[in-house]
Every structure is written in C-alpha cells, then in structure tokens.
Enzyme design. Structure first.
Site, mmCIF file in Angstrom:
data_model
loop_
_atom_site.group_PDB
_atom_site.id
_atom_site.type_symbol
_atom_site.label_atom_id
_atom_site.label_comp_id
_atom_site.label_asym_id
_atom_site.label_seq_id
_atom_site.Cartn_x
_atom_site.Cartn_y
_atom_site.Cartn_z
ATOM 1 C CD GLU A 1 -5.762 -4.051 -4.061
ATOM 2 O OE1 GLU A 1 -5.465 -3.175 -3.228
ATOM 3 O OE2 GLU A 1 -5.007 -4.995 -4.355
ATOM 4 C CB SER B 1 -0.950 -0.031 1.195
ATOM 5 O OG SER B 1 -1.983 0.911 1.054
#
Length: 267
Positions: A209, A115
């Site tokens: 996602e 991330s």
C-alpha cells in the site's frame, strides 16, 4: 460486497445510540452487557474523512467484538466537505470523553481505527495526553493515514501495487477535509506531532500500500522514544485489509491478532 460488510456477526447485538451529540453504534459480543463495568473499543472508520460509516465497517467491528469478547463502539463522525476539520477529531474526542463521564475507566477502553480513522485514533491519543486527560489502555491502527503531505517513498514504490489508493485521490480528499491548513500541520498529520508517552500501540499494514511508510514511520518513532509499539505487516493484501475479514484470510488473521492484543491490554 457492500451489503455483506454492512451485516453484523449473528452472535453480536447491534444498538444505535448517541453520545455527546454524535451518532454511535454499539456492537456487543454475546453475553456482554453495555455498561461502564465492561471493556469497550472505540472505533473510528476509514474513508479519507469524506466517506464511510456504520455500514462500511459493521461486519468487521462485530467480528472484532466477538473475538475479543467486548463491545465495540463505532463513531459516526461528521464528514467533509460539509463538515471539514476540526469536526471529525472533535467528534472522536467527544465520544471518548463522554464514556469517561459515564463512568468508564480508561484502563477498560481501547481506541482503534483504519486509514483516516487511524489518523483520528492517534490525534485523539495525542490530544488526551496534551490535555492531561486519562488515555485509553491501548490503541490499534489499521493502515493509518498519518502524513497528509504524501511525500513518503512508499507512494512511489507502491504506485502500481495499491489497488485502492493513489496520491491524486488522497490529495482531493485532503482539499475537502482541511482546505485551510498546511498539509504537514500536526493536527491533521499526527506523524509530525509528539509521540512521547502514548499507550501501547498495535500497528497493522500491507507491504503493497502507498501508506506503508506512514505505518512504519510511526512504529520507528515510538521505538526511538522507548515507547510500546507492535508492528505487523502482511505482504500482498490491499489497504486497510482487516476491514475485509469476510473475504480475506489475511484480514481474519489480523483481527485474531488484534483481539489477542485487546485481551492482553484491557484491565
């Protein structure tokens, strides 16, 4: 769950340290001595630049160390809003260069992150290249957050599927991390920077996602430049799922393939 992911694999040694003024933690596989002669993976944790740390990623990083038979060096970089950009990328770069100064060879170093940590890993690679510094042997990015303008199609397509992230949450994090920069500035959105002459990359993402397009766009850009990029995609797990290796079989599979990638690319 939070308590479990803060515990290292029992076969791995855990040592706190400080490099270039940055707090770090070494996770070394059984039989591996922490020294410049042994390979190391520098790991930048996720958390939207405002949260996360050793406890949130210790279990996963120890599993990666054990499977790849290396040491993993977790970087406890400074977090926003107390420490906005450029604190985090400066810390990541400082730790990497400290290893080089200690005698570690770049061909024995992997850099990785999930991330926001994937963002830091990529910006570190780009900065090292631009500054003519030795670059790592390879890099691994789990669900990287690379375009902070959040205009990709996956934000629309996966709005109802992503159980962890949404545009509102990420917008608030960006406002704390880089309040004075345009969202498309390549220093914080490395997807907009030059992708040429990077070391081999392994990119892992979930089809469910909102950051899916960040991962796929990076892979395609590197391929267009005839670079070395391997992209692996799972169908249903959540954002940054390799961090959840204690709970998800998909995460354990991703770590297994990441360990194989490390073994293939380190000296």
């Amino acid at each position: 769950m939070a308590m479990d992911i803060g515990k290292p694999n029992k076969t791995v040694t855990c040592t706190t340290d400080e490099l270039a003024g940055v707090k770090v933690e070494w996770l070394a596989a059984k039989g591996i001595n922490i020294s410049p002669s042994t390979p190391v993976c520098v790991y930048c944790h996720g958390g939207a630049f405002i949260m996360g740390g050793m406890n949130s990623h210790r279990q996963m990083c120890s599993e990666l160390a054990a499977q790849a038979n290396i040491s993993v060096l977790m970087v406890d970089y400074r977090l926003a809003p107390e420490h906005p950009f450029p604190a985090a990328p400066e810390d990541a770069m400082s730790v990497y260069l400290a290893l080089i100064e200690m005698g570690y060879e770049s061909r024995n170093i992997i850099i990785a992150g999930d991330s926001a940590g994937g963002n830091l890993a990529l910006t570190t690679l780009q900065k090292l290249r631009d500054d003519n510094k030795p670059t790592p042997a390879a890099a691994i990015l789990f669900s990287p957050w690379l375009d902070l303008s959040h205009n990709s199609q996956s934000f629309t397509d996966n709005k109802q599927k992503d159980v962890l992230l949404n545009k509102t949450l990420l917008e608030e994090a960006v406002a704390m991390y880089a309040p004075k920069l345009p969202r498309n500035d390549p220093r914080i959105s490395p997807l907009n920077a030059n992708m040429a002459n990077l070391p081999p990359l392994l990119i892992i993402a979930s089809r469910a996602e909102v950051l899916l397009d960040d991962a796929t766009a990076l892979h395609h850009k590197i391929q267009e430049l005839h670079g070395d990029s391997t992209y692996l995609e799972w169908t249903n797990p959540p954002h940054a799922f390799p961090v959840m290796s204690r709970f998800l079989p998909e995460a354990r599979d991703a770590l297994k393939q990441s360990a194989a990638f490390i073994t293939e690319h380190i000296a």
